[in-house]
Design an enzyme around this catalytic site. Structure first.
Site, mmCIF file in Angstrom:
data_model
loop_
_atom_site.group_PDB
_atom_site.id
_atom_site.type_symbol
_atom_site.label_atom_id
_atom_site.label_comp_id
_atom_site.label_asym_id
_atom_site.label_seq_id
_atom_site.Cartn_x
_atom_site.Cartn_y
_atom_site.Cartn_z
ATOM 1 N N SER A 177 5.237 -6.619 -2.070
ATOM 2 C CA SER A 177 4.816 -6.771 -0.675
ATOM 3 C C SER A 177 5.298 -8.116 -0.152
ATOM 4 O O SER A 177 5.099 -9.151 -0.807
ATOM 5 C CB SER A 177 3.290 -6.691 -0.599
ATOM 6 O OG SER A 177 2.853 -6.980 0.705
ATOM 7 N N CYS B 44 -8.796 -7.447 1.217
ATOM 8 C CA CYS B 44 -7.696 -6.705 1.831
ATOM 9 C C CYS B 44 -8.138 -5.899 3.042
ATOM 10 O O CYS B 44 -7.385 -5.717 3.963
ATOM 11 C CB CYS B 44 -7.011 -5.821 0.810
ATOM 12 S SG CYS B 44 -5.782 -6.750 -0.088
ATOM 13 N N GLN C 48 0.862 -8.992 -6.393
ATOM 14 C CA GLN C 48 0.333 -10.368 -6.478
ATOM 15 C C GLN C 48 1.164 -11.252 -7.401
ATOM 16 O O GLN C 48 1.126 -12.470 -7.279
ATOM 17 C CB GLN C 48 -1.122 -10.349 -6.972
ATOM 18 C CG GLN C 48 -2.117 -9.821 -5.959
ATOM 19 C CD GLN C 48 -2.314 -10.750 -4.763
ATOM 20 O OE1 GLN C 48 -1.919 -11.926 -4.769
ATOM 21 N NE2 GLN C 48 -2.908 -10.216 -3.709
ATOM 22 N N THR D 156 0.836 -1.208 0.000
ATOM 23 C CA THR D 156 0.000 0.000 0.000
ATOM 24 C C THR D 156 0.864 1.249 0.000
ATOM 25 O O THR D 156 0.641 2.179 -0.790
ATOM 26 C CB THR D 156 -0.930 -0.013 1.245
ATOM 27 O OG1 THR D 156 -1.785 -1.159 1.141
ATOM 28 C CG2 THR D 156 -1.760 1.246 1.336
ATOM 29 N N THR E 5 13.479 4.949 10.439
ATOM 30 C CA THR E 5 14.346 3.785 10.672
ATOM 31 C C THR E 5 13.719 2.539 10.064
ATOM 32 O O THR E 5 12.539 2.269 10.269
ATOM 33 C CB THR E 5 14.550 3.582 12.190
ATOM 34 O OG1 THR E 5 15.119 4.783 12.716
ATOM 35 C CG2 THR E 5 15.473 2.407 12.472
HETATM 36 N N1 PLP Z 1 -1.694 -4.431 -4.388
HETATM 37 C C1 PLP Z 1 -2.356 -5.581 -4.566
HETATM 38 C C2 PLP Z 1 -2.606 -6.085 -5.951
HETATM 39 C C3 PLP Z 1 -2.788 -6.311 -3.453
HETATM 40 O O1 PLP Z 1 -3.447 -7.463 -3.634
HETATM 41 C C4 PLP Z 1 -2.538 -5.804 -2.159
HETATM 42 C C5 PLP Z 1 -3.035 -6.516 -0.965
HETATM 43 O O2 PLP Z 1 -3.902 -7.353 -1.054
HETATM 44 C C6 PLP Z 1 -1.831 -4.599 -2.033
HETATM 45 C C7 PLP Z 1 -1.428 -3.941 -3.171
HETATM 46 C C8 PLP Z 1 -1.500 -4.015 -0.688
HETATM 47 O O3 PLP Z 1 -0.381 -4.650 -0.129
HETATM 48 P P1 PLP Z 1 -0.100 -4.581 1.458
HETATM 49 O O4 PLP Z 1 -1.097 -5.499 2.097
HETATM 50 O O5 PLP Z 1 1.311 -5.034 1.609
HETATM 51 O O6 PLP Z 1 -0.285 -3.158 1.866
#
Ligand code: PLP
Length: 369
Positions: A184, A309, A164, A72, A222
């Site tokens: 991620s 999510c 993903q 994110t 940090t």
């Molecule tokens: N982008 C995609 C395609 C995702 O599926 C997700 C989470 O499901 C994210 C971004 C966000 O990642 P994070 O959970 O590390 O913030």
């Protein structure tokens, strides 16, 4: 409750034991990577080793990797320069939310971005195009190299959310031709709360978090050294395990074939185009998403309804809506992962088959007792 069968790996996948060991080992170490003394230097070495592993996963240079708090933040950082932004209609909320006022590229019925529409939109001018590599709900893989070629022709920068895709299919930043790529850790067997934005070296990026010179002055604060160490180990394991991950397609396809026999009216979204090997987004008449997720959960089988999510959110998927898919309110996502077994598929099918038979006997809304 401990789930007997976990089939929601696109939401988050269990941390690999080796990555958990790395996190544990480094939690016990003192040292700020910005300190010049020996403790700091040891922490710095851990950070740079992990940076190298993450860079290798996507064919990038170490210096191009900016560690963040997750996908994110990486997406928000990529889009933070603003300007005239164009995104696909099926992006994750963390892109859509960060790209206020952006124009959206439509997708076709298979969930693939319309390249002609993109070309026409860019004729009006754009600063940045953001298209994901693989969709989190359907698993459909986007023609990102083509998107990047069109965007570059129109003088726009290109960002790709590869959260993903990375660790599931080969991802090579140069071959994709993108300027920025988001990753991620918890989607590929690392810990939650860690990610990266990989930025092509010719591009200088303004920090979104200010107040420190960390990450080459591109992200203050940090670093989460233990989490990053786990990310590095998971990235290396996922990169080495791409072949066995590809083998999940056989399990997923068996699930779809057997489910289609149980429910001849079932649909599998994006099934006729290239998808991630682990993902099935499916719907069957007479069963809504929420009922399925809850009934399966009571039976010890974890799947999700569309995008999971943000916890507890069950709303019609903007991805299936953009595809013009009928039956979107009945869709569930079954996603396999590095530790999935054939018996997980059998358990899912037994449980789902019983639910479907119950719904067929009594078409009134199913009460989940
Ligand atoms: N982008 C995609 C395609 C995702 O599926 C997700 C989470 O499901 C994210 C971004 C966000 O990642 P994070 O959970 O590390 O913030």
């Amino acid at each position: 409750m401990e789930h007997a069968v976990y089939l929601d790996h696109n939401a988050t996948t269990p941390i690999r034991p080796e990555a958990a060991d790395a996190v544990g080992a480094h939690l016990g170490c003192v040292g700020n990577p910005s300190s010049v003394h020996r403790y700091g230097r040891i922490a710095r070495r851990t950070l740079e080793e992990a940076r190298g592993r993450v860079a290798r996963l996507v064919g990038a240079r170490c210096a191009d990797v900016i560690f963040t708090s997750g996908g994110t933040e990486a997406n928000n950082l990529a889009l933070s320069a603003g300007g005239r932004i164009v995104v696909s209609a099926i992006e994750h909320d963390s892109v859509l939310g960060a790209a206020g006022g952006a124009r959206t590229i439509p997708v076709n019925a298979d969930g693939i971005v319309d390249l002609q529409a993109l070309d026409a939109m860019l004729a009006d001018g754009a600063d940045l195009v953001s298209v994901m590599l693989a969709n989190n709900e359907t698993g459909v893989v986007q023609p990102v190299a083509d998107v990047a070629a069109i965007a570059r022709r129109h003088g726009a920068l290109v960002h790709c959310d590869a959260v993903q895709a990375a660790g599931k299919i080969p991802v090579e930043m140069r071959a994709l031709g993108v300027h920025m790529l988001s990753l991620s850790a918890h989607k590929l067997g690392g810990p939650g709360g860690v990610g990266a934005l990989v930025v092509e070296s010719s591009l200088s990026i303004e920090p979104m978090l200010r107040g420190g010179g960390q990450e080459g002055r591109r992200r203050a604060g940090t670093e989460n050294v233990a989490g990053i160490a786990g990310f590095g180990v998971a990235a290396e394991l996922a990169g080495n395990g791409l072949e066995s991950f590809a083998g999940l397609a056989a399990m997923r396809d068996r699930l779809e074939r057997r489910l289609a026999r149980l429910a001849p009216g079932a649909q599998f979204f994006g099934a006729s185009v290239r998808r991630l090997p682990n993902t099935s987004c499916l719907a069957a008449p007479g069963l809504d998403s929420e009922t399925q997720v809850m009934a399966l959960d009571l039976d010890g089988v974890a799947v999700s309804a569309g995008s999971a999510c943000s916890s507890g959110k069950v709303s019609v998927s903007h991805v299936l809506e953009a595809m013009g898919a009928a039956g979107a309110s009945a869709a569930i996502r079954v996603s396999l992962g590095w530790n999935s077994k054939e018996t997980d598929i059998d358990r899912f099918l037994d449980s789902w088959g019983a639910l479907h038979a119950r719904a067929a006997r009594d078409p009134a809304p199913l009460a989940v007792a």
